[in-house]
Design a protein around this motif. Structure first.
Motif, mmCIF file in Angstrom:
data_model
loop_
_atom_site.group_PDB
_atom_site.id
_atom_site.type_symbol
_atom_site.label_atom_id
_atom_site.label_comp_id
_atom_site.label_asym_id
_atom_site.label_seq_id
_atom_site.Cartn_x
_atom_site.Cartn_y
_atom_site.Cartn_z
ATOM 1 N N HIS A 152 -8.012 11.787 -3.284
ATOM 2 C CA HIS A 152 -6.734 11.190 -3.656
ATOM 3 C C HIS A 152 -6.908 9.981 -4.575
ATOM 4 O O HIS A 152 -5.930 9.490 -5.129
ATOM 5 N N TRP A 153 -8.118 9.496 -4.709
ATOM 6 C CA TRP A 153 -8.345 8.267 -5.467
ATOM 7 C C TRP A 153 -7.887 8.321 -6.920
ATOM 8 O O TRP A 153 -7.307 7.348 -7.402
ATOM 9 N N PRO A 154 -8.112 9.402 -7.668
ATOM 10 C CA PRO A 154 -7.652 9.387 -9.069
ATOM 11 C C PRO A 154 -6.152 9.110 -9.200
ATOM 12 O O PRO A 154 -5.742 8.292 -10.028
ATOM 13 N N LEU A 155 -5.349 9.751 -8.373
ATOM 14 C CA LEU A 155 -3.904 9.523 -8.424
ATOM 15 C C LEU A 155 -3.563 8.098 -8.002
ATOM 16 O O LEU A 155 -2.713 7.436 -8.614
ATOM 17 N N LEU A 156 -4.231 7.599 -6.969
ATOM 18 C CA LEU A 156 -3.958 6.242 -6.490
ATOM 19 C C LEU A 156 -4.410 5.189 -7.496
ATOM 20 O O LEU A 156 -3.749 4.155 -7.677
ATOM 21 N N LEU A 157 -5.521 5.433 -8.159
ATOM 22 C CA LEU A 157 -5.976 4.499 -9.195
ATOM 23 C C LEU A 157 -5.017 4.514 -10.386
ATOM 24 O O LEU A 157 -4.733 3.469 -10.978
ATOM 25 N N LEU A 158 -4.507 5.693 -10.720
ATOM 26 C CA LEU A 158 -3.511 5.794 -11.785
ATOM 27 C C LEU A 158 -2.239 5.029 -11.404
ATOM 28 O O LEU A 158 -1.664 4.310 -12.234
ATOM 29 N N ALA A 159 -1.805 5.150 -10.148
ATOM 30 C CA ALA A 159 -0.621 4.415 -9.679
ATOM 31 C C ALA A 159 -0.849 2.915 -9.773
ATOM 32 O O ALA A 159 0.052 2.161 -10.165
ATOM 33 N N THR A 160 -2.056 2.462 -9.420
ATOM 34 C CA THR A 160 -2.390 1.039 -9.526
ATOM 35 C C THR A 160 -2.305 0.582 -10.977
ATOM 36 O O THR A 160 -1.707 -0.456 -11.284
ATOM 37 N N ALA A 161 -2.915 1.344 -11.872
ATOM 38 C CA ALA A 161 -2.923 0.968 -13.287
ATOM 39 C C ALA A 161 -1.506 0.945 -13.864
ATOM 40 O O ALA A 161 -1.131 0.002 -14.573
ATOM 41 N N ILE A 162 -0.704 1.955 -13.549
ATOM 42 C CA ILE A 162 0.662 2.007 -14.072
ATOM 43 C C ILE A 162 1.486 0.849 -13.529
ATOM 44 O O ILE A 162 2.247 0.212 -14.273
ATOM 45 N N ALA A 163 1.340 0.557 -12.244
ATOM 46 C CA ALA A 163 2.084 -0.563 -11.665
ATOM 47 C C ALA A 163 1.704 -1.877 -12.346
ATOM 48 O O ALA A 163 2.576 -2.704 -12.668
ATOM 49 N N GLU A 164 0.414 -2.081 -12.588
ATOM 50 C CA GLU A 164 -0.034 -3.301 -13.264
ATOM 51 C C GLU A 164 0.517 -3.367 -14.684
ATOM 52 O O GLU A 164 0.983 -4.425 -15.137
ATOM 53 N N ILE A 165 0.498 -2.257 -15.387
ATOM 54 C CA ILE A 165 1.027 -2.223 -16.757
ATOM 55 C C ILE A 165 2.517 -2.556 -16.761
ATOM 56 O O ILE A 165 2.985 -3.333 -17.607
ATOM 57 N N LEU A 166 3.271 -1.998 -15.809
ATOM 58 C CA LEU A 166 4.706 -2.295 -15.735
ATOM 59 C C LEU A 166 4.960 -3.780 -15.489
ATOM 60 O O LEU A 166 5.842 -4.380 -16.118
#
Length: 185
Positions: free
Chosen positions: A61-75
């Motif tokens: 599940h880490w790739p999706l969770l890391l993507l969520a982290t990155a997108i949240a930070e970008i927002l």
């Protein structure tokens, strides 16, 4: 009745949504403590949430969770009007820190993460809270400096490392010892 246990043991999309929303809220709380408009906050609690959710999730599940982290930070970064290049760099830096920290926690503490022993608590502080922000501080300071924000790479690196390390030291142990999180394992 939906519990934290249900969300954390469900499909990764629920975890990713929880992570992104929680990250944004904690990042906004951390943003209240900015040293200056072109620096990092004294304290970054969002890094702790990302670390904890990754730590209790299967690595698949880490790739999706890391993507969520990155997108949240970008927002969050775009909301405070940082340039795109800096926002993307900061998103990458924070996602990599969460992944590296979760890997270090599993490697040196084990699964589940048990902070009730002095040995594990020392390992958490030394390897997770103090070591994992080294990576993100370097990348984050480089992203800010390359975007023309900040006057010194080294001072940006120190401020970033301190904020993330404090967030991990103060928030992650609380989250890791909550019964709702521990029930996952």
């Amino acid at each position: 009745k939906l519990t934290m246990h249900d969300v954390l043991t469900s499909q990764p999309y629920g975890k990713a949504l929880l992570l992104a929303l929680g990250y944004i809220l904690l990042a906004q709380a951390g943003a209240l403590l900015y040293i200056s408009a072109i620096s990092a906050p004294y304290f970054w609690p969002a890094s702790a949430l990302a670390l904890v959710i990754l730590s209790y999730s299967p690595t698949r599940h880490w790739p999706l969770l890391l993507l969520a982290t990155a997108i949240a930070e970008i927002l969050v970064d775009r909301y405070i009007a940082l340039p795109w290049v800096a926002s993307i760099g900061l998103g990458l830096a924070n996602a990599l820190e969460a992944g590296f920290g979760a890997w270090l926690a599993r490697r040196f503490i084990g699964q589940p993460i048990d902070l009730y022993s002095l040995k594990n608590l020392f390992r958490f502080v030394a390897f997770v809270a103090l070591l994992s922000p080294l990576l993100s501080a370097g990348l984050g300071a480089a992203a800010l400096f390359s975007a023309g924000l900040g006057t010194s790479y080294l001072s940006g690196w120190v401020v970033w490392w301190r904020g993330d390390a404090l967030g991990l030291l103060l928030v992650a142990p609380v989250l890791l010892t909550l019964p709702e999180w521990r029930a996952v394992n």
